[in-house]
Scaffold this active site. Structure first.
Site, PDB file in Angstrom:
ATOM      1  N   TYR A  28       0.858  -1.201   0.000  1.00  0.00           N
ATOM      2  CA  TYR A  28       0.000   0.000   0.000  1.00  0.00           C
ATOM      3  C   TYR A  28       0.889   1.245   0.000  1.00  0.00           C
ATOM      4  O   TYR A  28       1.144   1.842   1.060  1.00  0.00           O
ATOM      5  CB  TYR A  28      -0.886   0.015   1.245  1.00  0.00           C
ATOM      6  CG  TYR A  28      -1.734  -1.221   1.456  1.00  0.00           C
ATOM      7  CD1 TYR A  28      -2.890  -1.441   0.702  1.00  0.00           C
ATOM      8  CD2 TYR A  28      -1.381  -2.154   2.421  1.00  0.00           C
ATOM      9  CE1 TYR A  28      -3.664  -2.573   0.919  1.00  0.00           C
ATOM     10  CE2 TYR A  28      -2.161  -3.287   2.636  1.00  0.00           C
ATOM     11  CZ  TYR A  28      -3.298  -3.483   1.883  1.00  0.00           C
ATOM     12  OH  TYR A  28      -4.061  -4.596   2.102  1.00  0.00           O
ATOM     13  N   TRP A  32      -3.546   6.276   2.909  1.00  0.00           N
ATOM     14  CA  TRP A  32      -4.920   5.782   3.092  1.00  0.00           C
ATOM     15  C   TRP A  32      -5.566   6.551   4.232  1.00  0.00           C
ATOM     16  O   TRP A  32      -4.916   6.833   5.261  1.00  0.00           O
ATOM     17  CB  TRP A  32      -4.929   4.282   3.415  1.00  0.00           C
ATOM     18  CG  TRP A  32      -5.243   3.403   2.242  1.00  0.00           C
ATOM     19  CD1 TRP A  32      -6.442   2.846   1.940  1.00  0.00           C
ATOM     20  CD2 TRP A  32      -4.344   2.963   1.216  1.00  0.00           C
ATOM     21  NE1 TRP A  32      -6.352   2.094   0.789  1.00  0.00           N
ATOM     22  CE2 TRP A  32      -5.074   2.157   0.317  1.00  0.00           C
ATOM     23  CE3 TRP A  32      -2.992   3.186   0.942  1.00  0.00           C
ATOM     24  CZ2 TRP A  32      -4.512   1.560  -0.809  1.00  0.00           C
ATOM     25  CZ3 TRP A  32      -2.423   2.600  -0.168  1.00  0.00           C
ATOM     26  CH2 TRP A  32      -3.178   1.796  -1.034  1.00  0.00           C
ATOM     27  N   ASN A  33      -6.858   6.807   4.066  1.00  0.00           N
ATOM     28  CA  ASN A  33      -7.618   7.673   4.962  1.00  0.00           C
ATOM     29  C   ASN A  33      -7.636   7.180   6.414  1.00  0.00           C
ATOM     30  O   ASN A  33      -7.079   7.817   7.313  1.00  0.00           O
ATOM     31  CB  ASN A  33      -9.028   7.779   4.352  1.00  0.00           C
ATOM     32  CG  ASN A  33     -10.006   8.638   5.079  1.00  0.00           C
ATOM     33  OD1 ASN A  33      -9.990   8.709   6.289  1.00  0.00           O
ATOM     34  ND2 ASN A  33     -10.892   9.296   4.346  1.00  0.00           N
ATOM     35  N   GLY A 163     -13.661  -0.333   4.479  1.00  0.00           N
ATOM     36  CA  GLY A 163     -12.365  -0.693   5.049  1.00  0.00           C
ATOM     37  C   GLY A 163     -12.248  -2.184   5.315  1.00  0.00           C
ATOM     38  O   GLY A 163     -11.174  -2.682   5.630  1.00  0.00           O
ATOM     39  N   ASP A 165     -12.740  -4.981   3.250  1.00  0.00           N
ATOM     40  CA  ASP A 165     -12.957  -5.234   1.833  1.00  0.00           C
ATOM     41  C   ASP A 165     -13.748  -6.497   1.484  1.00  0.00           C
ATOM     42  O   ASP A 165     -14.680  -6.453   0.703  1.00  0.00           O
ATOM     43  CB  ASP A 165     -11.606  -5.317   1.110  1.00  0.00           C
ATOM     44  CG  ASP A 165     -10.721  -4.103   1.350  1.00  0.00           C
ATOM     45  OD1 ASP A 165     -11.103  -3.212   2.126  1.00  0.00           O
ATOM     46  OD2 ASP A 165      -9.643  -4.050   0.747  1.00  0.00           O
ATOM     47  N   ARG A 198      -5.798 -12.983   0.586  1.00  0.00           N
ATOM     48  CA  ARG A 198      -6.371 -11.836  -0.123  1.00  0.00           C
ATOM     49  C   ARG A 198      -7.767 -12.139  -0.670  1.00  0.00           C
ATOM     50  O   ARG A 198      -8.175 -13.298  -0.743  1.00  0.00           O
ATOM     51  CB  ARG A 198      -5.446 -11.431  -1.289  1.00  0.00           C
ATOM     52  CG  ARG A 198      -4.082 -10.950  -0.865  1.00  0.00           C
ATOM     53  CD  ARG A 198      -4.128  -9.625  -0.122  1.00  0.00           C
ATOM     54  NE  ARG A 198      -4.714  -8.568  -0.939  1.00  0.00           N
ATOM     55  CZ  ARG A 198      -4.983  -7.331  -0.493  1.00  0.00           C
ATOM     56  NH1 ARG A 198      -4.719  -7.010   0.756  1.00  0.00           N
ATOM     57  NH2 ARG A 198      -5.514  -6.423  -1.275  1.00  0.00           N
ATOM     58  N   TRP A 352     -10.553 -10.199   5.746  1.00  0.00           N
ATOM     59  CA  TRP A 352     -11.647  -9.857   6.668  1.00  0.00           C
ATOM     60  C   TRP A 352     -12.641 -11.000   6.844  1.00  0.00           C
ATOM     61  O   TRP A 352     -13.798 -10.782   7.176  1.00  0.00           O
ATOM     62  CB  TRP A 352     -12.358  -8.584   6.189  1.00  0.00           C
ATOM     63  CG  TRP A 352     -11.479  -7.365   6.326  1.00  0.00           C
ATOM     64  CD1 TRP A 352     -10.652  -6.843   5.369  1.00  0.00           C
ATOM     65  CD2 TRP A 352     -11.295  -6.524   7.481  1.00  0.00           C
ATOM     66  NE1 TRP A 352      -9.969  -5.742   5.863  1.00  0.00           N
ATOM     67  CE2 TRP A 352     -10.352  -5.528   7.144  1.00  0.00           C
ATOM     68  CE3 TRP A 352     -11.842  -6.534   8.770  1.00  0.00           C
ATOM     69  CZ2 TRP A 352      -9.941  -4.534   8.052  1.00  0.00           C
ATOM     70  CZ3 TRP A 352     -11.442  -5.540   9.669  1.00  0.00           C
ATOM     71  CH2 TRP A 352     -10.500  -4.561   9.305  1.00  0.00           C
ATOM     72  N   GLU A 395      -0.213  -6.890   9.342  1.00  0.00           N
ATOM     73  CA  GLU A 395      -1.465  -6.231   8.978  1.00  0.00           C
ATOM     74  C   GLU A 395      -2.609  -6.819   9.811  1.00  0.00           C
ATOM     75  O   GLU A 395      -3.470  -6.087  10.311  1.00  0.00           O
ATOM     76  CB  GLU A 395      -1.709  -6.458   7.478  1.00  0.00           C
ATOM     77  CG  GLU A 395      -2.919  -5.764   6.904  1.00  0.00           C
ATOM     78  CD  GLU A 395      -2.998  -5.893   5.386  1.00  0.00           C
ATOM     79  OE1 GLU A 395      -2.200  -6.662   4.803  1.00  0.00           O
ATOM     80  OE2 GLU A 395      -3.845  -5.216   4.782  1.00  0.00           O
TER      81      GLU A 395
HETATM   82  C1  DGY Z   1      -6.638  -2.735  -1.107  1.00  0.00           C
HETATM   83  O1  DGY Z   1      -6.151  -2.377  -2.178  1.00  0.00           O
HETATM   84  O2  DGY Z   1      -6.577  -3.887  -0.678  1.00  0.00           O
HETATM   85  C2  DGY Z   1      -7.257  -1.729  -0.258  1.00  0.00           C
HETATM   86  O3  DGY Z   1      -7.815  -2.267   0.887  1.00  0.00           O
HETATM   87  C3  DGY Z   1      -8.251  -0.893  -0.999  1.00  0.00           C
HETATM   88  O4  DGY Z   1      -8.461   0.241  -0.242  1.00  0.00           O
END
Ligand code: DGY
Length: 421
Positions: A28, A32-33, A163, A165, A198, A352, A395
């Site tokens: 990343y 990111w917000n 958030g 995903d 993922r 998630w 993470e």
């Molecule tokens: C990602 O790319 O996995 C992010 O979570 C998108 O915001």
């Protein structure tokens, strides 16, 4: 612990790109917000000025209508997909076109109170006064574009907006998304990380179809919220915004901004009256709900437990949530799994759909402590610290055996280690 404290500070310093922090340099590589908001809590433990700068940089990318994007692409990076050219928002700085859970106001309140406690209130008051209208504008943008039924419930237009995903809450609503025109693309996340950690190809197709839809609407949020094929009332964002509106109202009162304070209090009252729509009586749990079909997801996730963080007080519902908490606590070594381990879709390392996230734990633990549930709050806090101390600053983590999942040297995990000691 000192070594881990300095390791956490080193991660933040290493991921600092000058005024903003990347969640992880490889996976990343942008700002990111909600990551940045949590990161500020970590910086605040050793560099107050830098903590405030993190939030100020984020808000320097705010759109004129108050919208605050989920990614700010301060520079391009071929290691991430979808990058700025796919989003095509045409903004400067270049940003994505969706938002993320609004934790920033709650973080700013904490930063402000820490500054006051340290005797530095005078030095930071001007910065708070400058940030306040930007925070308020973002909250009013939620009111105008993400609350179509005017009940204080936040409707997400994209799974990335939540958030969380690939939470199974988005599976059934996602079936309405047409992926036939998505075309070919190359994911970059799975070149950095094991694909088992993922989202799947189908989920990515849906993510991209929604980006293409938003882009076709010229990122006009009124048009998107009227016709988007994915419109889901997210229990996580709804609880987080309710809490953030309370915190921002408190800041407004302190600053003497009575008009905004009154509006924010009205939004709190609206959400307190309306959020019961997310109570799933069959599951006896707070659950996300599809706005288009009206159906509850029926999934018990870590976001369900944010009702305490939101400050909701309802004896029967609280008792039911504490029952789920204790049941899940007996099933796993480490709380709080992102999906109920009793669910057949539970996967201990897939993003998630099982793993524990330090930032969600921080919010759950904070809420439980405020609700007078000291022992349960401490279980969440000490599980979070044990996961990090035994496995590293990942993470996320398997709730079963603590295995690190996703990226390592992760900024928000380091920040929570520092902030929640
Ligand atoms: C990602 O790319 O996995 C992010 O979570 C998108 O915001």
């Amino acid at each position: 612990m000192m070594d881990l404290d300095s390791a956490a500070r080193d991660i933040l310093a290493g991921n600092d790109r000058g005024g903003y922090t990347v969640p992880n340099g490889r996976v990343y590589p942008f700002q990111w917000n909600w990551d940045s908001a949590f990161v500020a809590l970590g910086f605040d433990r050793f560099d107050r000025d830098r903590a405030w700068t993190e939030i100020e940089t984020l808000f320097s990318a705010q759109w004129a209508d108050g919208f605050l994007p989920h990614i700010v692409f301060w520079q391009d990076d071929p290691g991430y997909f979808p990058g700025p050219s796919v989003w095509g928002t045409g903004k400067q700085p270049v940003t994505s076109g969706i938002t993320q859970p609004p934790v920033a106001a709650s973080v700013v309140r904490r930063l402000w109170e820490n500054a006051v406690e340290a005797g530095e209130g005078d030095a930071y008051r001007g910065r708070l006064e400058a940030l306040f209208p930007k925070l308020a504008a973002w909250h009013f943008w939620f009111r105008d574009h993400r609350d179509p039924d005017r009940n204080g419930v936040v409707v997400a237009m994209h799974p990335w907006e939540t958030g969380r995903d690939n939470s199974p809450e988005w599976d059934a609503p996602g079936e309405a998304i047409d992926v036939s025109q998505v075309g070919d693309y190359v994911r970059r996340d799975t070149s950095h990380l094991d694909a088992k950690m993922r989202p799947t190809k189908l989920e990515y197709d849906r993510y991209l179809a929604l980006v293409q839809y938003g882009r076709a609407q010229g990122w006009d949020h009124a048009r998107i919220s009227a016709g988007n094929p994915f419109r889901v009332a997210d229990v996580g964002m709804s609880m987080i915004l309710l809490r953030a509106n309370r915190d921002l109202a408190a800041l407004a009162e302190m600053l003497g901004r009575e008009a905004e304070a009154a509006e924010l209090r009205a939004l709190v009252a609206r959400a307190e009256a309306g959020i019961g729509w997310l109570w799933d009586g069959d599951k006896a749990c707070w659950c996300s709900r599809d706005l288009i079909t009206g159906r509850s997801s029926g999934f018990i996730t870590s976001a369900s437990f944010l009702s305490f963080y939101a400050g909701l007080k309802h004896s029967e519902r609280d008792a039911a949530m504490l029952g789920h908490f204790d049941r899940i606590g007996r099933m796993v070594s480490y709380l709080m799994p992102s999906l109920d381990p009793g669910d057949p879709g539970f996967q201990m390392i897939r993003y998630w759909r099982g793993p524990v996230w330090a930032v969600v734990n921080y919010m759950i633990g904070t809420g439980l402590a405020e609700a007078g549930e000291a022992d349960r709050a401490e279980r969440v806090r000490s599980d979070t610290r044990a996961l990090i101390a035994r496995n590293g600053f990942y993470e996320a983590f398997s709730p079963v055996d603590g295995t690190g999942s996703g990226g390592d040297d992760f900024s928000w995990t380091a920040a929570i280690w520092l902030a929640w000691n």
